[in-house]
Design a protein around this motif. Structure first.
Motif, PDB file in Angstrom:
ATOM      1  N   GLU A 170       0.827  -1.202   0.000  1.00 42.82           N
ATOM      2  CA  GLU A 170       0.000   0.000   0.000  1.00 42.82           C
ATOM      3  C   GLU A 170       0.864   1.257   0.000  1.00 42.82           C
ATOM      4  OE1 GLU A 170      -3.648  -0.217   2.573  1.00 42.82           O
ATOM      5  OE2 GLU A 170      -3.017   1.835   3.031  1.00 42.82           O
ATOM      6  N   ASP A 208       2.175   5.172  -2.799  1.00 47.68           N
ATOM      7  CA  ASP A 208       1.961   6.546  -2.345  1.00 47.68           C
ATOM      8  C   ASP A 208       3.304   7.223  -2.032  1.00 47.68           C
ATOM      9  OD1 ASP A 208       1.371   8.896  -1.082  1.00 47.68           O
ATOM     10  OD2 ASP A 208       0.077   8.011   0.453  1.00 47.68           O
ATOM     11  N   GLN A 215       3.985  10.031  -0.850  1.00 51.23           N
ATOM     12  CA  GLN A 215       3.996  10.822   0.392  1.00 51.23           C
ATOM     13  C   GLN A 215       4.044   9.922   1.626  1.00 51.23           C
ATOM     14  OE1 GLN A 215       4.621  13.799  -1.002  1.00 51.23           O
ATOM     15  NE2 GLN A 215       3.083  14.892   0.182  1.00 51.23           N
ATOM     16  N   CYS A 216       4.150   8.609   1.394  1.00 51.11           N
ATOM     17  CA  CYS A 216       4.073   7.668   2.514  1.00 51.11           C
ATOM     18  C   CYS A 216       5.436   7.059   2.818  1.00 51.11           C
ATOM     19  CB  CYS A 216       3.073   6.562   2.189  1.00 51.11           C
ATOM     20  SG  CYS A 216       2.935   5.352   3.517  1.00 51.11           S
TER      21      CYS A 216
END
Ligand SMILES: *Cc1c(COP(=O)(O)O)cnc(C)c1O
Length: 456
Positions: free
Chosen positions: A226, A230, A232-233
Protein backbone atom coordinates in the motif's frame (compact mmCIF):
# COMPACT_ATOMS: atom_id res chain seq x y z
CA UNK A 1 34.15 -38.23 22.28
CA UNK A 2 31.30 -40.67 22.74
CA UNK A 3 28.99 -41.01 19.71
CA UNK A 4 26.34 -38.82 21.36
CA UNK A 5 28.87 -35.99 21.57
CA UNK A 6 29.99 -35.82 17.95
CA UNK A 7 29.05 -32.60 16.16
CA UNK A 8 26.75 -34.60 13.84
CA UNK A 9 24.91 -36.13 16.77
CA UNK A 10 24.58 -32.74 18.45
CA UNK A 11 23.15 -31.24 15.22
CA UNK A 12 20.66 -34.10 14.89
CA UNK A 13 19.56 -33.68 18.50
CA UNK A 14 19.09 -29.93 18.02
CA UNK A 15 17.03 -30.49 14.85
CA UNK A 16 14.80 -32.99 16.59
CA UNK A 17 14.24 -30.72 19.59
CA UNK A 18 13.38 -27.83 17.26
CA UNK A 19 10.89 -29.90 15.26
CA UNK A 20 9.27 -31.14 18.47
CA UNK A 21 9.00 -27.62 19.89
CA UNK A 22 11.24 -28.45 22.84
CA UNK A 23 13.62 -25.86 24.32
CA UNK A 24 16.93 -25.96 22.48
CA UNK A 25 20.24 -24.10 22.32
CA UNK A 26 22.27 -23.41 19.16
CA UNK A 27 25.70 -21.84 19.38
CA UNK A 28 27.36 -20.02 16.52
CA UNK A 29 30.45 -21.68 15.02
CA UNK A 30 30.99 -18.67 12.74
CA UNK A 31 31.30 -16.07 15.52
CA UNK A 32 34.41 -13.95 15.25
CA UNK A 33 36.30 -12.22 18.01
CA UNK A 34 37.39 -9.04 16.24
CA UNK A 35 35.39 -5.90 16.83
CA UNK A 36 35.14 -2.22 16.03
CA UNK A 37 35.06 -2.94 12.31
CA UNK A 38 32.49 -1.64 9.88
CA UNK A 39 30.17 -4.44 8.80
CA UNK A 40 28.33 -5.10 5.58
CA UNK A 41 24.78 -6.33 5.36
CA UNK A 42 22.50 -6.31 2.32
CA UNK A 43 25.06 -4.24 0.42
CA UNK A 44 25.22 -1.42 2.99
CA UNK A 45 28.13 -0.82 5.34
CA UNK A 46 27.47 0.31 8.90
CA UNK A 47 29.82 1.15 11.74
CA UNK A 48 29.86 2.55 15.25
CA UNK A 49 29.64 6.04 13.72
CA UNK A 50 26.13 5.21 12.51
CA UNK A 51 25.14 4.13 16.01
CA UNK A 52 26.49 7.41 17.36
CA UNK A 53 24.61 9.34 14.67
CA UNK A 54 21.38 7.64 15.74
CA UNK A 55 22.02 8.54 19.37
CA UNK A 56 22.75 12.14 18.35
CA UNK A 57 19.49 12.30 16.38
CA UNK A 58 17.52 11.09 19.41
CA UNK A 59 19.26 13.76 21.47
CA UNK A 60 18.39 16.51 18.94
CA UNK A 61 14.71 15.64 19.35
CA UNK A 62 14.75 15.31 23.14
CA UNK A 63 13.48 18.85 23.76
CA UNK A 64 10.57 18.36 21.37
CA UNK A 65 9.72 14.93 22.79
CA UNK A 66 9.63 16.33 26.32
CA UNK A 67 7.04 18.87 25.17
CA UNK A 68 4.91 16.47 23.15
CA UNK A 69 4.88 13.59 25.66
CA UNK A 70 4.15 14.61 29.28
CA UNK A 71 5.61 11.28 30.47
CA UNK A 72 8.99 12.39 29.10
CA UNK A 73 9.10 15.72 30.91
CA UNK A 74 10.95 14.28 33.91
CA UNK A 75 13.70 12.70 31.77
CA UNK A 76 13.87 15.81 29.53
CA UNK A 77 12.91 13.79 26.50
CA UNK A 78 15.41 10.98 26.97
CA UNK A 79 13.88 7.55 26.37
CA UNK A 80 16.00 5.16 28.42
CA UNK A 81 15.62 2.34 30.92
CA UNK A 82 17.43 1.41 34.13
CA UNK A 83 19.97 -1.38 34.58
CA UNK A 84 18.69 -3.27 37.63
CA UNK A 85 20.46 -5.81 39.86
CA UNK A 86 18.36 -8.99 40.00
CA UNK A 87 20.11 -11.15 42.60
CA UNK A 88 16.77 -11.96 44.25
CA UNK A 89 15.72 -13.83 41.12
CA UNK A 90 18.83 -16.02 40.88
CA UNK A 91 17.60 -18.91 43.08
CA UNK A 92 14.46 -19.31 40.93
CA UNK A 93 16.62 -19.45 37.80
CA UNK A 94 19.07 -21.89 39.38
CA UNK A 95 21.95 -19.46 38.94
CA UNK A 96 24.41 -19.65 41.82
CA UNK A 97 25.88 -16.16 42.41
CA UNK A 98 29.17 -17.39 43.89
CA UNK A 99 30.10 -19.88 41.18
CA UNK A 100 28.05 -18.80 38.14
CA UNK A 101 27.99 -15.01 38.09
CA UNK A 102 25.60 -12.17 38.84
CA UNK A 103 22.23 -11.41 37.25
CA UNK A 104 21.00 -8.00 36.07
CA UNK A 105 18.08 -6.91 33.96
CA UNK A 106 18.01 -4.16 31.37
CA UNK A 107 14.52 -2.88 32.07
CA UNK A 108 13.16 -1.90 28.65
CA UNK A 109 9.77 -3.10 29.90
CA UNK A 110 9.66 0.33 31.57
CA UNK A 111 10.47 2.38 28.44
CA UNK A 112 8.01 5.29 28.36
CA UNK A 113 5.69 6.20 25.44
CA UNK A 114 5.86 2.83 23.68
CA UNK A 115 6.13 0.49 26.69
CA UNK A 116 8.66 -1.76 24.95
CA UNK A 117 12.05 -2.06 23.31
CA UNK A 118 10.34 -0.82 20.11
CA UNK A 119 10.55 2.71 21.52
CA UNK A 120 14.24 2.71 20.60
CA UNK A 121 14.08 1.75 16.94
CA UNK A 122 10.58 2.91 16.17
CA UNK A 123 11.03 6.40 17.52
CA UNK A 124 14.36 6.76 15.79
CA UNK A 125 12.95 5.92 12.37
CA UNK A 126 9.96 8.24 12.74
CA UNK A 127 12.26 11.04 13.93
CA UNK A 128 14.67 10.48 11.02
CA UNK A 129 11.78 10.83 8.57
CA UNK A 130 10.44 13.86 10.46
CA UNK A 131 13.87 15.47 10.31
CA UNK A 132 14.09 14.99 6.55
CA UNK A 133 10.63 16.48 6.03
CA UNK A 134 11.27 19.36 8.44
CA UNK A 135 14.57 20.33 6.80
CA UNK A 136 13.09 20.06 3.31
CA UNK A 137 10.23 22.39 4.23
CA UNK A 138 12.53 24.65 6.30
CA UNK A 139 10.47 24.09 9.43
CA UNK A 140 13.78 23.81 11.28
CA UNK A 141 17.38 24.74 10.48
CA UNK A 142 20.24 22.24 10.74
CA UNK A 143 21.46 22.49 14.32
CA UNK A 144 18.37 24.51 15.28
CA UNK A 145 15.80 23.95 17.98
CA UNK A 146 13.44 21.17 16.98
CA UNK A 147 10.79 22.38 19.38
CA UNK A 148 9.82 24.57 16.41
CA UNK A 149 7.95 21.48 15.18
CA UNK A 150 5.50 21.78 18.05
CA UNK A 151 3.27 24.34 16.32
CA UNK A 152 -0.02 23.96 14.43
CA UNK A 153 1.69 25.22 11.25
CA UNK A 154 4.52 22.68 11.39
CA UNK A 155 2.10 19.92 12.24
CA UNK A 156 -0.02 20.81 9.24
CA UNK A 157 3.00 20.45 6.95
CA UNK A 158 3.95 17.05 8.40
CA UNK A 159 0.28 16.09 8.17
CA UNK A 160 0.67 15.95 4.39
CA UNK A 161 2.84 12.87 4.88
CA UNK A 162 1.94 9.43 6.07
CA UNK A 163 3.91 6.94 8.15
CA UNK A 164 2.90 3.29 7.86
CA UNK A 165 4.07 0.04 9.42
CA UNK A 166 3.15 -3.66 9.64
CA UNK A 167 3.28 -5.14 13.11
CA UNK A 168 2.22 -7.81 15.58
CA UNK A 169 1.60 -4.98 18.02
CA UNK A 170 4.47 -3.30 19.79
CA UNK A 171 6.20 -1.79 16.75
CA UNK A 172 2.84 -0.42 15.67
CA UNK A 173 2.35 1.12 19.11
CA UNK A 174 5.72 2.82 18.98
CA UNK A 175 5.54 4.10 15.40
CA UNK A 176 1.85 5.01 15.49
CA UNK A 177 1.96 6.98 18.71
CA UNK A 178 5.10 8.95 17.84
CA UNK A 179 4.11 9.60 14.23
CA UNK A 180 0.67 10.89 15.14
CA UNK A 181 2.04 13.02 17.99
CA UNK A 182 4.26 14.84 15.45
CA UNK A 183 1.31 15.45 13.16
CA UNK A 184 1.86 12.73 10.54
CA UNK A 185 -1.00 10.61 9.29
CA UNK A 186 -0.25 7.20 10.78
CA UNK A 187 -1.37 3.77 9.61
CA UNK A 188 -0.60 0.49 11.36
CA UNK A 189 -1.22 -2.83 9.61
CA UNK A 190 -1.82 -5.41 12.33
CA UNK A 191 -1.62 -9.18 12.19
CA UNK A 192 -4.41 -11.39 13.52
CA UNK A 193 -2.44 -12.17 16.71
CA UNK A 194 -2.17 -8.50 17.73
CA UNK A 195 -3.99 -7.78 20.99
CA UNK A 196 -7.22 -5.75 21.02
CA UNK A 197 -5.96 -3.33 23.66
CA UNK A 198 -3.06 -2.33 21.38
CA UNK A 199 -5.45 -1.58 18.52
CA UNK A 200 -7.70 0.40 20.89
CA UNK A 201 -4.81 2.44 22.22
CA UNK A 202 -3.71 3.36 18.70
CA UNK A 203 -7.21 4.33 17.58
CA UNK A 204 -7.56 6.56 20.63
CA UNK A 205 -4.45 8.40 19.48
CA UNK A 206 -5.87 8.97 16.01
CA UNK A 207 -3.91 6.20 14.31
CA UNK A 208 -5.60 4.25 11.50
CA UNK A 209 -5.48 0.53 12.31
CA UNK A 210 -5.87 -1.92 9.41
CA UNK A 211 -6.53 -5.47 10.54
CA UNK A 212 -5.24 -8.42 8.52
CA UNK A 213 -6.43 -11.99 8.83
CA UNK A 214 -2.94 -13.48 8.38
CA UNK A 215 0.30 -13.52 10.35
CA UNK A 216 2.96 -10.87 10.88
CA UNK A 217 4.53 -11.41 7.46
CA UNK A 218 1.20 -10.86 5.70
CA UNK A 219 0.59 -7.63 7.63
CA UNK A 220 4.03 -6.32 6.66
CA UNK A 221 3.58 -7.28 3.00
CA UNK A 222 0.18 -5.58 2.82
CA UNK A 223 1.53 -2.41 4.39
CA UNK A 224 4.57 -2.36 2.13
CA UNK A 225 2.42 -2.75 -1.01
CA UNK A 226 0.00 0.00 0.00
CA UNK A 227 2.80 2.40 0.90
CA UNK A 228 4.71 1.75 -2.34
CA UNK A 229 1.78 3.24 -4.26
CA UNK A 230 1.96 6.55 -2.34
CA UNK A 231 5.04 8.80 -2.69
CA UNK A 232 4.00 10.82 0.39
CA UNK A 233 4.07 7.67 2.51
CA UNK A 234 7.06 6.42 4.50
CA UNK A 235 6.85 2.71 5.25
CA UNK A 236 8.78 1.47 8.28
CA UNK A 237 10.01 -1.91 7.08
CA UNK A 238 10.64 -4.08 10.11
CA UNK A 239 12.36 -6.73 7.96
CA UNK A 240 14.79 -4.42 6.12
CA UNK A 241 15.22 -1.10 7.87
CA UNK A 242 18.66 0.22 8.83
CA UNK A 243 17.10 3.21 10.59
CA UNK A 244 15.23 0.93 12.99
CA UNK A 245 18.27 -1.23 13.58
CA UNK A 246 20.54 1.73 14.28
CA UNK A 247 17.97 3.24 16.64
CA UNK A 248 18.06 0.01 18.62
CA UNK A 249 21.85 -0.04 18.55
CA UNK A 250 22.02 3.31 20.35
CA UNK A 251 21.03 1.43 23.51
CA UNK A 252 24.60 0.13 23.65
CA UNK A 253 26.04 3.60 24.28
CA UNK A 254 23.75 4.12 27.23
CA UNK A 255 24.33 0.64 28.62
CA UNK A 256 28.08 1.17 28.47
CA UNK A 257 27.69 4.18 30.79
CA UNK A 258 25.37 2.26 33.11
CA UNK A 259 27.86 -0.60 33.38
CA UNK A 260 30.62 1.85 34.25
CA UNK A 261 28.43 3.60 36.84
CA UNK A 262 27.69 0.28 38.54
CA UNK A 263 31.33 -0.79 38.43
CA UNK A 264 30.70 -3.73 36.10
CA UNK A 265 33.79 -4.55 34.07
CA UNK A 266 33.60 -6.29 30.69
CA UNK A 267 36.86 -8.03 29.75
CA UNK A 268 38.43 -11.48 29.41
CA UNK A 269 38.17 -12.03 33.16
CA UNK A 270 34.63 -10.62 33.37
CA UNK A 271 32.50 -11.71 30.42
CA UNK A 272 29.10 -10.13 29.85
CA UNK A 273 26.39 -12.58 28.73
CA UNK A 274 23.36 -10.83 27.25
CA UNK A 275 20.02 -12.57 26.61
CA UNK A 276 17.72 -10.80 24.14
CA UNK A 277 14.17 -11.74 23.10
CA UNK A 278 14.02 -12.03 19.31
CA UNK A 279 11.13 -11.61 16.88
CA UNK A 280 12.15 -10.65 13.35
CA UNK A 281 15.61 -9.95 14.76
CA UNK A 282 16.01 -6.20 14.25
CA UNK A 283 15.95 -5.12 17.88
CA UNK A 284 18.31 -7.76 19.28
CA UNK A 285 20.59 -7.48 16.23
CA UNK A 286 20.83 -3.72 16.58
CA UNK A 287 21.70 -4.01 20.24
CA UNK A 288 24.19 -6.82 19.61
CA UNK A 289 25.83 -4.79 16.85
CA UNK A 290 26.20 -1.81 19.18
CA UNK A 291 27.45 -3.87 22.12
CA UNK A 292 29.99 -5.85 20.09
CA UNK A 293 31.29 -2.64 18.48
CA UNK A 294 31.63 -0.86 21.81
CA UNK A 295 32.52 -3.57 24.32
CA UNK A 296 34.40 -6.07 22.17
CA UNK A 297 34.66 -9.86 22.08
CA UNK A 298 33.92 -10.50 25.76
CA UNK A 299 30.29 -9.56 25.39
CA UNK A 300 28.33 -12.62 24.32
CA UNK A 301 24.84 -12.08 22.95
CA UNK A 302 22.20 -14.82 22.80
CA UNK A 303 18.78 -14.45 21.19
CA UNK A 304 15.69 -16.01 22.82
CA UNK A 305 12.70 -17.23 20.78
CA UNK A 306 9.45 -19.12 21.49
CA UNK A 307 9.62 -22.85 20.70
CA UNK A 308 6.90 -22.37 18.03
CA UNK A 309 8.56 -19.30 16.42
CA UNK A 310 12.33 -19.88 16.28
CA UNK A 311 12.73 -17.99 13.00
CA UNK A 312 16.20 -16.64 13.74
CA UNK A 313 17.51 -20.00 14.82
CA UNK A 314 16.27 -21.75 11.66
CA UNK A 315 17.75 -18.92 9.58
CA UNK A 316 21.15 -19.35 11.23
CA UNK A 317 20.99 -23.12 10.63
CA UNK A 318 20.00 -22.62 6.99
CA UNK A 319 22.89 -20.20 6.42
CA UNK A 320 25.35 -22.91 7.35
CA UNK A 321 23.60 -25.92 5.76
CA UNK A 322 21.86 -24.45 2.69
CA UNK A 323 24.19 -21.55 1.95
CA UNK A 324 23.36 -17.95 1.02
CA UNK A 325 19.88 -17.19 -0.28
CA UNK A 326 18.05 -19.59 2.00
CA UNK A 327 15.13 -18.00 3.85
CA UNK A 328 13.24 -20.75 5.68
CA UNK A 329 10.14 -20.20 7.78
CA UNK A 330 9.17 -21.90 11.01
CA UNK A 331 6.26 -23.50 9.11
CA UNK A 332 8.86 -25.39 7.03
CA UNK A 333 9.89 -27.03 10.30
CA UNK A 334 6.33 -28.15 11.05
CA UNK A 335 5.89 -25.46 13.71
CA UNK A 336 2.78 -23.32 14.21
CA UNK A 337 4.18 -19.83 14.91
CA UNK A 338 1.55 -19.68 17.65
CA UNK A 339 2.73 -18.17 20.93
CA UNK A 340 1.42 -15.85 23.63
CA UNK A 341 4.66 -13.92 23.21
CA UNK A 342 2.97 -11.85 20.51
CA UNK A 343 5.98 -9.58 19.94
CA UNK A 344 7.97 -12.68 18.95
CA UNK A 345 5.40 -14.42 16.72
CA UNK A 346 7.37 -14.06 13.50
CA UNK A 347 7.66 -16.88 10.93
CA UNK A 348 10.76 -15.72 9.03
CA UNK A 349 13.77 -13.73 10.21
CA UNK A 350 14.97 -10.41 8.84
CA UNK A 351 17.76 -11.20 6.36
CA UNK A 352 19.43 -7.91 7.24
CA UNK A 353 19.57 -8.89 10.91
CA UNK A 354 20.71 -12.43 10.08
CA UNK A 355 23.54 -11.31 7.81
CA UNK A 356 24.75 -8.80 10.34
CA UNK A 357 24.66 -11.32 13.18
CA UNK A 358 26.58 -14.11 11.41
CA UNK A 359 30.00 -13.02 12.78
CA UNK A 360 28.75 -11.35 15.99
CA UNK A 361 26.16 -13.56 17.65
CA UNK A 362 27.07 -16.22 20.21
CA UNK A 363 23.88 -18.28 20.00
CA UNK A 364 20.10 -18.64 19.92
CA UNK A 365 17.83 -20.62 22.23
CA UNK A 366 14.13 -21.42 22.43
CA UNK A 367 11.69 -21.35 25.32
CA UNK A 368 8.22 -22.83 25.92
CA UNK A 369 5.28 -20.47 26.53
CA UNK A 370 4.57 -22.03 29.95
CA UNK A 371 8.08 -21.12 31.03
CA UNK A 372 7.53 -17.50 29.94
CA UNK A 373 4.48 -17.25 32.19
CA UNK A 374 6.18 -18.92 35.16
CA UNK A 375 9.18 -16.58 34.86
CA UNK A 376 6.95 -13.52 34.43
CA UNK A 377 5.51 -14.41 37.88
CA UNK A 378 8.96 -15.01 39.39
CA UNK A 379 10.03 -11.58 38.14
CA UNK A 380 6.96 -10.04 39.79
CA UNK A 381 7.42 -11.88 43.09
CA UNK A 382 11.16 -11.31 43.49
CA UNK A 383 11.73 -7.96 41.78
CA UNK A 384 8.26 -6.39 41.73
CA UNK A 385 8.61 -5.72 37.99
CA UNK A 386 5.73 -6.11 35.50
CA UNK A 387 6.79 -7.66 32.24
CA UNK A 388 4.86 -9.15 29.33
CA UNK A 389 5.37 -12.77 28.18
CA UNK A 390 7.72 -11.83 25.29
CA UNK A 391 9.91 -9.96 27.72
CA UNK A 392 10.51 -13.09 29.82
CA UNK A 393 12.13 -15.03 26.97
CA UNK A 394 15.70 -14.24 28.02
CA UNK A 395 15.43 -15.72 31.50
CA UNK A 396 15.96 -19.29 30.30
CA UNK A 397 19.39 -18.42 28.95
CA UNK A 398 21.64 -18.80 32.00
CA UNK A 399 20.30 -22.27 32.90
CA UNK A 400 20.58 -23.45 29.30
CA UNK A 401 24.25 -22.48 29.28
CA UNK A 402 25.11 -23.93 32.67
CA UNK A 403 22.76 -26.94 32.77
CA UNK A 404 22.73 -28.55 29.31
CA UNK A 405 25.34 -30.49 27.37
CA UNK A 406 25.22 -27.98 24.50
CA UNK A 407 25.57 -25.05 26.91
CA UNK A 408 28.43 -26.55 28.86
CA UNK A 409 30.24 -27.41 25.63
CA UNK A 410 29.94 -23.76 24.58
CA UNK A 411 31.10 -22.46 27.98
CA UNK A 412 34.15 -24.67 27.65
CA UNK A 413 34.93 -23.81 24.01
CA UNK A 414 34.55 -20.08 24.61
CA UNK A 415 36.68 -20.15 27.75
CA UNK A 416 33.87 -18.55 29.73
CA UNK A 417 33.70 -21.54 32.12
CA UNK A 418 37.04 -20.61 33.71
CA UNK A 419 35.73 -17.16 34.70
CA UNK A 420 32.02 -17.88 35.02
CA UNK A 421 31.99 -16.89 38.69
CA UNK A 422 32.96 -13.36 37.59
CA UNK A 423 30.49 -13.18 34.73
CA UNK A 424 27.57 -10.78 34.46
CA UNK A 425 24.32 -12.18 33.06
CA UNK A 426 22.12 -9.48 31.58
CA UNK A 427 18.55 -10.37 30.66
CA UNK A 428 16.90 -7.76 28.45
CA UNK A 429 13.27 -7.40 29.57
CA UNK A 430 11.67 -5.93 26.48
CA UNK A 431 8.08 -4.95 27.23
CA UNK A 432 5.24 -4.61 29.72
CA UNK A 433 4.61 -1.02 30.87
CA UNK A 434 1.42 -0.50 28.88
CA UNK A 435 -0.21 -3.91 29.36
CA UNK A 436 -3.68 -3.26 30.88
CA UNK A 437 -4.16 -4.59 34.37
CA UNK A 438 -6.82 -7.15 33.45
CA UNK A 439 -4.51 -8.66 30.80
CA UNK A 440 -1.58 -8.69 33.18
CA UNK A 441 -3.60 -10.43 35.92
CA UNK A 442 -4.45 -13.11 33.35
CA UNK A 443 -0.72 -13.63 32.66
CA UNK A 444 -0.03 -13.92 36.38
CA UNK A 445 -2.82 -16.45 36.88
CA UNK A 446 -1.49 -18.63 34.11
CA UNK A 447 2.04 -18.37 35.50
CA UNK A 448 0.94 -19.35 38.99
CA UNK A 449 -0.91 -22.35 37.55
CA UNK A 450 2.24 -23.43 35.68
CA UNK A 451 4.34 -23.10 38.84
CA UNK A 452 1.77 -25.00 40.94
CA UNK A 453 1.73 -27.85 38.40
CA UNK A 454 5.49 -28.25 38.87
CA UNK A 455 8.11 -29.21 36.27
CA UNK A 456 6.59 -30.68 33.10
C1 LIG B 1 9.46 -6.75 18.96
C2 LIG B 1 9.79 -7.24 20.27
C3 LIG B 1 10.95 -7.98 20.49
C4 LIG B 1 11.93 -8.38 19.41
O1 LIG B 1 12.24 -7.43 18.43
P1 LIG B 1 12.46 -7.87 16.92
O2 LIG B 1 13.03 -6.68 16.26
O3 LIG B 1 11.12 -8.24 16.36
O4 LIG B 1 13.36 -9.05 16.93
C5 LIG B 1 11.18 -8.42 21.78
N1 LIG B 1 10.34 -8.16 22.78
C6 LIG B 1 9.22 -7.44 22.61
C7 LIG B 1 8.33 -7.17 23.79
C8 LIG B 1 8.90 -6.96 21.35
O5 LIG B 1 7.79 -6.26 21.17
Amino acid sequence: MTPAETPEAADALLASRLRNAQPALWTNPARQAQHGLALQARGTTISLDDTKAAAARLARFAGLLAEVFPELAASEGVVESPLLPAAALQPALGLDPTSQGRLFIKADHRLPVAGSIKARGGMHEVLEFAEQCALRHRLVQPGGDYRALNTPEARAVLGRYQVAVGSTGNLGLSIGVVASALGFQATVHMSADAKEWKKDRLRQRGVQVVEHAGDYERAVAAGRAEAAADPQCHFVDDEQSFSLLLGYSAAALHLQRQLQEQGIAVDAEHPLLVYLPCGVGGAPAGITFGLRQLLGPHVHCFFAEPVQSPCFLVQMLADSTQGPGAHPSVYDWGLTNRTEADGLAVPRASLLAAELMRPLLSGVFTVADDTLFAQLVQVLDTLGERIEPSAAAGFSGPALLTGTTAGQAWLHRSGVDAVLHQATHLVWTTGGLLVPDAQYQGFVQRGRAVIAAGPA
